[in-house]
Structures are given as structure tokens and as C-alpha cells.
Design an enzyme around this catalytic site. Sequence first.
Site, mmCIF file in Angstrom:
data_model
loop_
_atom_site.group_PDB
_atom_site.id
_atom_site.type_symbol
_atom_site.label_atom_id
_atom_site.label_comp_id
_atom_site.label_asym_id
_atom_site.label_seq_id
_atom_site.Cartn_x
_atom_site.Cartn_y
_atom_site.Cartn_z
ATOM 1 N N SER A 1 44.440 31.380 76.335
ATOM 2 C CA SER A 1 43.950 31.000 75.003
ATOM 3 C C SER A 1 42.431 31.042 74.881
ATOM 4 O O SER A 1 41.819 30.153 74.275
ATOM 5 C CB SER A 1 44.493 29.614 74.609
ATOM 6 O OG SER A 1 45.904 29.666 74.514
ATOM 7 N N GLU B 1 44.919 31.686 85.527
ATOM 8 C CA GLU B 1 45.571 31.550 84.227
ATOM 9 C C GLU B 1 46.602 30.422 84.279
ATOM 10 O O GLU B 1 47.753 30.648 84.691
ATOM 11 C CB GLU B 1 46.299 32.848 83.857
ATOM 12 C CG GLU B 1 45.399 34.044 83.696
ATOM 13 C CD GLU B 1 45.993 35.048 82.696
ATOM 14 O OE1 GLU B 1 45.306 35.369 81.728
ATOM 15 O OE2 GLU B 1 47.145 35.459 82.878
ATOM 16 N N LYS C 1 49.740 43.092 76.473
ATOM 17 C CA LYS C 1 51.155 42.760 76.713
ATOM 18 C C LYS C 1 52.047 43.834 76.076
ATOM 19 O O LYS C 1 51.638 44.983 75.987
ATOM 20 C CB LYS C 1 51.483 41.358 76.184
ATOM 21 C CG LYS C 1 50.477 40.307 76.640
ATOM 22 C CD LYS C 1 50.991 38.919 76.436
ATOM 23 C CE LYS C 1 49.886 37.929 76.726
ATOM 24 N NZ LYS C 1 50.363 36.604 77.018
ATOM 25 N N ASN D 1 44.551 42.053 77.696
ATOM 26 C CA ASN D 1 45.953 42.237 78.069
ATOM 27 C C ASN D 1 46.752 42.347 76.775
ATOM 28 O O ASN D 1 47.034 41.337 76.131
ATOM 29 C CB ASN D 1 46.434 41.038 78.901
ATOM 30 C CG ASN D 1 47.909 41.136 79.245
ATOM 31 O OD1 ASN D 1 48.537 42.181 79.041
ATOM 32 N ND2 ASN D 1 48.475 40.060 79.761
ATOM 33 N N HIS E 1 51.042 38.562 86.809
ATOM 34 C CA HIS E 1 50.911 37.762 85.584
ATOM 35 C C HIS E 1 52.062 36.760 85.538
ATOM 36 O O HIS E 1 53.171 37.065 85.955
ATOM 37 C CB HIS E 1 50.940 38.693 84.358
ATOM 38 C CG HIS E 1 50.547 37.983 83.098
ATOM 39 N ND1 HIS E 1 51.410 37.164 82.408
ATOM 40 C CD2 HIS E 1 49.366 37.961 82.416
ATOM 41 C CE1 HIS E 1 50.784 36.668 81.350
ATOM 42 N NE2 HIS E 1 49.542 37.134 81.328
ATOM 43 N N GLU F 1 53.910 35.847 83.231
ATOM 44 C CA GLU F 1 55.107 36.321 82.509
ATOM 45 C C GLU F 1 55.983 37.162 83.431
ATOM 46 O O GLU F 1 57.211 37.165 83.312
ATOM 47 C CB GLU F 1 54.676 37.095 81.253
ATOM 48 C CG GLU F 1 54.195 36.136 80.165
ATOM 49 C CD GLU F 1 53.169 36.688 79.202
ATOM 50 O OE1 GLU F 1 53.005 37.919 79.127
ATOM 51 O OE2 GLU F 1 52.525 35.865 78.515
ATOM 52 N N GLY G 1 48.923 31.793 75.614
ATOM 53 C CA GLY G 1 49.578 31.999 74.326
ATOM 54 C C GLY G 1 49.882 30.729 73.564
ATOM 55 O O GLY G 1 50.619 30.744 72.584
HETATM 56 C C1 PEP Z 1 47.341 36.506 79.070
HETATM 57 O O1 PEP Z 1 48.408 36.934 78.689
HETATM 58 O O2 PEP Z 1 46.876 36.917 80.146
HETATM 59 C C2 PEP Z 1 46.634 35.534 78.245
HETATM 60 C C3 PEP Z 1 45.617 34.916 78.757
HETATM 61 O O3 PEP Z 1 47.125 35.336 76.990
HETATM 62 P P1 PEP Z 1 46.433 34.459 75.811
HETATM 63 O O4 PEP Z 1 44.980 34.829 75.773
HETATM 64 O O5 PEP Z 1 47.153 34.866 74.563
HETATM 65 O O6 PEP Z 1 46.643 33.035 76.166
#
Ligand code: PEP
Length: 252
Positions: free
Chosen positions: A211, A166, A11, A9, A94, A96, A172
Site C-alpha cells: 500500500s 512486504e 500483477k 508490480n 511474492h 500471493e 492491497g
Molecule cells: C504488491 O503486490 O507487491 C504490492 C505491494 O501491492 P500494493 O501496493 O497494492 O499493496
Amino acid sequence: MRKKLIAANWKMNGGLVANRDLTQAILKGVPENASSVVLCVPFPYLAQVGAMLQGSSIALGAQNSSEYGSGAYTGEVEAGMLVELGCSYVILGHSERRVLFGETDDQVAAKVVKALAAGLRPIVCVGESELERAGGKTKEVVERQLEAVLDVMPDVGRASLIVAYEPVWAIGTGRSASPEDAQEVHLHIRGLLQRRFGTDARGVPLLYGGSVKPANASALFAKPDIDGGLIGGASLVAGDFLAICAAGDLMN
Ligand code: PEP
């Protein structure tokens, strides 16, 4: 170990030059028959990255699509448009989008229905906030988010569905869920799918996101109900992303 599905992803990151370099490096590192790597890139770059991926084993995905069909919806992107640009996957719901843009469970569900109808595989994201986890509500939240989708999704969609667990507090932040905690939620999700789909539930890939890094990927992927990862920050660094793919047994 089953081969894992690894979805990047990106983003809202990238640019023509950076995308070219990153995609080239990933193409060089992923074997031709990998078949389970997906790059979900920003809308404006789908054509660029899609052209680079043509003839490779890496699939193209988007990060959102509309709950509407084409028409007077300024700024929206219809699922069929993504298919035309070569996408076979789309990330939906997601955190976000839920948190920053107010997407509701029902909206996410409607997007999933449209994406499936267009022939995309939706990667449906679910996960609890830090406060919800502290309040012991993780399973309840994940269940609510997923049931909203399962309630309206057509039966045929079950072969295309992908779920990404998630936890919001892990995205993040550098604070991944422990493999044990992630497995516990994945098992719960599997059970929920089993109640709806019966034995077909086994075939629904359950990705963990939050992460994931080269250092923790192997331990997460070793868990029986973690079928791969949705990778944010680490997917922007070719070496890290390839190391995560290797942890998912995609390199041979
Ligand atoms: C994501 O945005 O789906 C995600 C898992 O981000 P990160 O790996 O940076 O935590």
C-alpha cells in the site's frame, strides 16, 4: 537522499490497449537518465511493453519464473526465456504466490538460483501475515524466508539480489506499515545480510511494499534502510506511480 529503486508490480492486470496507454504515460513522466524504475508486467505482455521501453531508462521485469530449466514443465516459464524477452528483473516469492499457489521457501530459493544463473536480478519478497505479526513473529518469519534463499544462493549473486519486505496484511489493503515499523524490519534484514555478506550488505537494495501511495511514499523513503518500493495498485495509475517515483528522487 540516495535515488530509490521503484518497481511496479502490475500483477494479473492489463490488456494491449491499457498497457500501451500506461507505459506511454510513464515513459513521458520518467526522465531519460532515471535508471532505477522497473515495470514487472504479466508474461503475455512482456514483448509488448519491452518493445515500448527499448531505448528508455526504464527496465523490464517479470512476476515469476520457474525453478526448473527448460523441459517438460507445462505452463512454466524459464528464467532464460525472460532474459530473451528483455527482462532484467523478476519478482520471486511474492506473498500471493506463497499463499494462493503454495510456493514454499525452498521453491522460492530454487527459483532465485535459476534466475541468478540466467542473469536476472531477483526481487525476493518476504513478509509476515497479520497473525504472525500479532504473535510477535515478524522478524522470525522474514529471517526464515530470507535464509532459505541465502543458504543456496551463490556468492556472486549478492551483487544482483534485491529484497522486498512486504507485510502480507499491508498488500492491497490500503494499510501500509508505518515508516518506523518498516524501518525496524529493514534494519533487521540489513543486519542479517551483514552477517552473511559483510560490508557488501549495504549494496543490497531493500524495497518496502504494501500500500505505498503518493501520500505515504516520501515518509517511507526517508528511512535510512528503505531503498525504494515495490508498488502494486498504485503502479496501475500513471499519475500515482510517477508521484511515487518523484518521492524516490527519480525525477531529476
Ligand atoms: C504488491 O503486490 O507487491 C504490492 C505491494 O501491492 P500494493 O501496493 O497494492 O499493496
